[in-house]
Design an enzyme around this catalytic site. Sequence first.
Site, PDB file in Angstrom:
ATOM      1  N   GLU A 158       0.867  -0.879   0.197  1.00 13.73           N
ATOM      2  CA  GLU A 158       0.070  -0.801  -0.312  1.00 13.73           C
ATOM      3  C   GLU A 158       0.628   0.951   0.547  1.00 13.73           C
ATOM      4  O   GLU A 158       0.647   1.687   1.144  1.00 13.73           O
ATOM      5  CB  GLU A 158      -1.005  -0.084   1.008  1.00 13.73           C
ATOM      6  CG  GLU A 158      -1.757  -1.085   0.627  1.00 13.73           C
ATOM      7  CD  GLU A 158      -2.924  -0.854   1.896  1.00 13.73           C
ATOM      8  OE1 GLU A 158      -2.864  -0.095   3.128  1.00 13.73           O
ATOM      9  OE2 GLU A 158      -4.087  -1.729   2.269  1.00 13.73           O
ATOM     10  N   GLU A 316      -6.571  -7.636  -0.509  1.00 11.82           N
ATOM     11  CA  GLU A 316      -6.521  -7.453   1.034  1.00 11.82           C
ATOM     12  C   GLU A 316      -8.162  -7.339   0.602  1.00 11.82           C
ATOM     13  O   GLU A 316      -8.552  -6.409   0.992  1.00 11.82           O
ATOM     14  CB  GLU A 316      -6.184  -6.900   1.769  1.00 11.82           C
ATOM     15  CG  GLU A 316      -4.449  -7.406   2.414  1.00 11.82           C
ATOM     16  CD  GLU A 316      -3.909  -5.976   2.963  1.00 11.82           C
ATOM     17  OE1 GLU A 316      -4.578  -4.928   3.120  1.00 11.82           O
ATOM     18  OE2 GLU A 316      -2.945  -5.656   2.762  1.00 11.82           O
ATOM     19  N   PHE A 366      -6.779  -7.092  17.251  1.00  8.30           N
ATOM     20  CA  PHE A 366      -7.943  -6.661  16.908  1.00  8.30           C
ATOM     21  C   PHE A 366      -9.006  -6.054  15.747  1.00  8.30           C
ATOM     22  O   PHE A 366      -9.862  -6.572  15.531  1.00  8.30           O
ATOM     23  CB  PHE A 366      -8.773  -5.801  18.334  1.00  8.30           C
ATOM     24  CG  PHE A 366      -8.721  -5.792  19.575  1.00  8.30           C
ATOM     25  CD1 PHE A 366      -8.329  -7.734  20.046  1.00  8.30           C
ATOM     26  CD2 PHE A 366      -7.509  -5.415  20.561  1.00  8.30           C
ATOM     27  CE1 PHE A 366      -8.506  -7.710  21.254  1.00  8.30           C
ATOM     28  CE2 PHE A 366      -7.675  -5.839  21.592  1.00  8.30           C
ATOM     29  CZ  PHE A 366      -7.882  -7.052  21.956  1.00  8.30           C
ATOM     30  N   HIS A 367      -7.853  -6.492  15.059  1.00  8.14           N
ATOM     31  CA  HIS A 367      -8.143  -7.135  13.329  1.00  8.14           C
ATOM     32  C   HIS A 367      -8.485  -8.768  13.890  1.00  8.14           C
ATOM     33  O   HIS A 367      -7.780  -9.390  13.764  1.00  8.14           O
ATOM     34  CB  HIS A 367      -7.284  -6.891  12.622  1.00  8.14           C
ATOM     35  CG  HIS A 367      -7.782  -6.001  10.821  1.00  8.14           C
ATOM     36  ND1 HIS A 367      -8.161  -7.276  10.356  1.00  8.14           N
ATOM     37  CD2 HIS A 367      -7.687  -4.953  10.161  1.00  8.14           C
ATOM     38  CE1 HIS A 367      -8.322  -6.704   9.362  1.00  8.14           C
ATOM     39  NE2 HIS A 367      -8.180  -5.059   9.658  1.00  8.14           N
TER      40      HIS A 367
HETATM   41  C1  GAL Z   1      -4.134  -2.294   5.213  1.00  6.42           C
HETATM   42  C2  GAL Z   1      -2.790  -2.803   5.486  1.00  6.42           C
HETATM   43  C3  GAL Z   1      -2.551  -4.227   6.147  1.00  6.42           C
HETATM   44  C4  GAL Z   1      -3.216  -4.281   7.018  1.00  6.42           C
HETATM   45  C5  GAL Z   1      -4.859  -4.332   7.054  1.00  6.42           C
HETATM   46  C6  GAL Z   1      -5.762  -3.262   7.811  1.00  6.42           C
HETATM   47  O1  GAL Z   1      -4.123  -1.003   4.910  1.00  6.42           O
HETATM   48  O2  GAL Z   1      -2.316  -3.061   3.805  1.00  6.42           O
HETATM   49  O3  GAL Z   1      -1.607  -4.493   6.443  1.00  6.42           O
HETATM   50  O4  GAL Z   1      -2.549  -3.109   7.318  1.00  6.42           O
HETATM   51  O5  GAL Z   1      -4.838  -2.837   6.465  1.00  6.42           O
HETATM   52  O6  GAL Z   1      -6.595  -3.384   7.271  1.00  6.42           O
END
Ligand code: GAL
Length: 679
Positions: A158, A316, A366-367
Site C-alpha cells: 500500500e 486484501e 483485534f483485526h
Molecule cells: C491495510 C494494510 C495491512 C493491514 C490492513 C488492516 O491497509 O495493507 O497491512 O494493516 O490494512 O486493515
Amino acid sequence: MTAQPTDRPWPLGVEGLAYGGDYNPEQWPQSVRVEDVALMQEAGVSLVSVAIFSWAQIEPRPGTLEWGWLDETLDRLHAGGVQVALATATASPPPWLAHQHPEILPVLADGTVLWPGGRQHYRVASPVYREHALRLTRLVAERYRDHPALALWHVDNELGCHVPHDHSDDAAAAFRRWLEARYGDVEALNAAWGTAFWSQRYDSFDEVLPPRSAPTFANPTQQLDFARYSSDAWLEHYRALRDVLREVTPGVPTTTNLMASTRTKWLDYFSWAGDLDIIANDHYLDAADPEDHVELAFSADLTRGIAAGRPWILMEHSTSAVNWQPRNRTKRPGEMLRNSFQHVARGADAVMFFQWRQSAAGAEKFHSAMLPHGGTDTDVWRNTVELGRTLKAVAELRGSTVRARVALLFSYPAWWGAELDSHPTNVLSYPATVLAHYRALWRRGVTVDVVEPSADLSGYDVVVAPTLYLLSDDEAANVAAAAARGASVLVTYFSGIADEHDHVRLGGYPGAFRDLLGVRTEEFWALGEGQTVTLDDGTSADLWTEKVHLAEGTEAVRTFADGDLAGGPALTRRTVPAAAGGGRDGAAWYLATRVDADGLQAVTDAVLAEAGVRADVPAAPGVEVVRRHGADGRSWLVVLNHTGDGVRLPVTGHELVTGTPAGDGLVVPAGAVRVLRES
Ligand code: GAL
C-alpha cells in the site's frame, strides 16, 4: 470496456480463482507455522503474501541476513501446494535504519517528523532509504529467484498509505526536479501557477518549496502539482523496485496492492496502471455506512477500470471486523461470502485477506483474520473454509470479463482540484458526490465501468460526469465526442471549471462543457448549512445552486421553485446532433444543484430510459446481479442477495455454488450467493 482474455500475466502456478491472504509466520513459533500450512490446505488456500513487514527479521542489524525462517516458510508452503506472492519486505524499515539515518524520516507540512514505532516511517524521496530498499529488494529477488513457490512479486505494501505527502527537504529537492521536467523553465512555472497573484513570482526553481504550513491559502496550482508530484514519487519508487525484480526474474509478474476506493485520495492509480503486471487492490468496508456493500461495488468497478477491464486480484479485505475505525463492526452471517463474491462478480479472479492468522500481539491484534484467536471452532474459520470451497466450485470464472454500457467518469486530479481550499464551498466531497451517482445506478442493477475522462468512451450509451471540476481540453473533447456518437451524457455542478493548471476557463461556467451542455452559468450560489431549495417537481436540493442561462435549443427540464434563483434552470437537457457521418443523436444533461437521493434517482432513471439502458436481469431491490463473459462465448451470472428474503430469478442454466441445474428459474435464498452458468 471489454478486455480480451488473452495471455495476460497471472500468479504462476495458481489454478482457478486464487485464495489466501497475508501470511506473517515471523509472528509465530515453529509449531504454529507447521499447523498453518495444514490449515491452509483444509481451507483451500492457494496463494499467500509473505514477508511484507519482515525487513527487521531478514536483516536484524546492518548487513546481517537471516534467511533461515523465510527459506523454511517458502519450502513448507511449496510442499503444501501453496504459492507465494513474495514481498520486497520494504514496507517498513527496521529501527536500526532510522536510528543510523534519521534523515529518512518523513515530515508533515507543519514540520512534524513522523518517528519510528508504527510503520512506513520513511520519505519516499530519501536517497538513503531508497538505496537500502533497492539493496534489500535485490537480495530477496536473488535469494528466491528460482524458488518454485514464487508466483508473484508484491512490491512494498500500500505505497503511500500513511504518508502520501512528505514535505521534507528531500521532497523539496525531488519536487523541484519534477517541476523542472514538467515546465522546463521557471517562467513556464510562473505562468502555470499564476504567481503574478500575491507576489509569488519565482526567479529560479531553487526558491520553490512543497506547500508547507503558510500564513494563509497556499497557491492552488502548487498544491495540485505537489499532489501530482507525490503520486509520481510513489510510482517512481515502485518502478525502481520493480525494475530490480524484472531484471532478476523476468518471468515473474509484479504488482503492488492499491487502495482504490472512495477513501484513498492522493494516488492517481489510473496513471499507475500501466506499470503493474496485474492490478491488485485492497478494500475495507466503512462500518458507519449502512450501504457499505454499494461502496464495495464502486471500489471493485473502479479497480476494474484501473485494470482496463482485465481480471484483477483482491489482495486484501477482512473476514470480519477491522481495528482502525472508531467503531469496528463484526460481519453478519453470510456477509463475508457476499463481500468476496461482489468483488468476483466485478472482475476479481483472486480473493485474499489481511491476514491469514489473527495476531496475538501488536496494533492489529483485534483485526479479524482467516483464522481467528478462537481457532477452528469458530464461525470465522467455518466461513474461511466455506469461501475456499465456493471459490473452487466457480473456478471456471477465471479469465472472464465484465461488460458495461454505462461509464462513470472518475478523476484523481479532479478530486484534488474540487476539494482545494478557497472555493465557493468547503464542504463539497468529491467521492460522496460520485458515490451518490453510483448508488442510483447500482439500485437499477445497471453495470457500470468507472473510468478516467480520457478513457475510450465509444462503447458506452450513458456517460456520467459528476463534479468533474478540472480537466484538459482533450478530456472535455472526449466527453463531448461520446454525446456526438449518440450517448446520453450527464454532467453535474462544478464541472469543467478549470484547466489542468487550475486556471478558470473564462466566459462563463461550466467552461469546458458550456457548448456541449448549451448552458452558461453566470454565478454560483452556494447554500448555507441546513439550507435547502425545492425544484418544481418537489425534489429537495442543498449545498449548491447556480444562476444558469440556456442556449438556444437547450431545455430546462426542472427549475428552482423557491430560493434566490426561483424560476431558473436546475436540470437542463440538450439534444446533441449526431457527428457528421451519421449515427444517432445524443443528449447532454446538466444538473446544476445537489438533489436528494430520490431526486438523483429520478434524473438517473430519465437518462437511463432515454438511452435504453436497463439491468441485464431484472431483480428485486437489494439483489445484485452481474454477468461475466468468457472468451468462448459462455457467460455466468453472479447473484448476491443482500436482502432478508429469498428470490427467484427468471434465468436458467447450471448453478455452480450448489452444483444443481436451474431449469425453472434461479432460487437465491436470503443473504446467499449464487453463480449461474447460463444456458
Ligand atoms: C491495510 C494494510 C495491512 C493491514 C490492513 C488492516 O491497509 O495493507 O497491512 O494493516 O490494512 O486493515
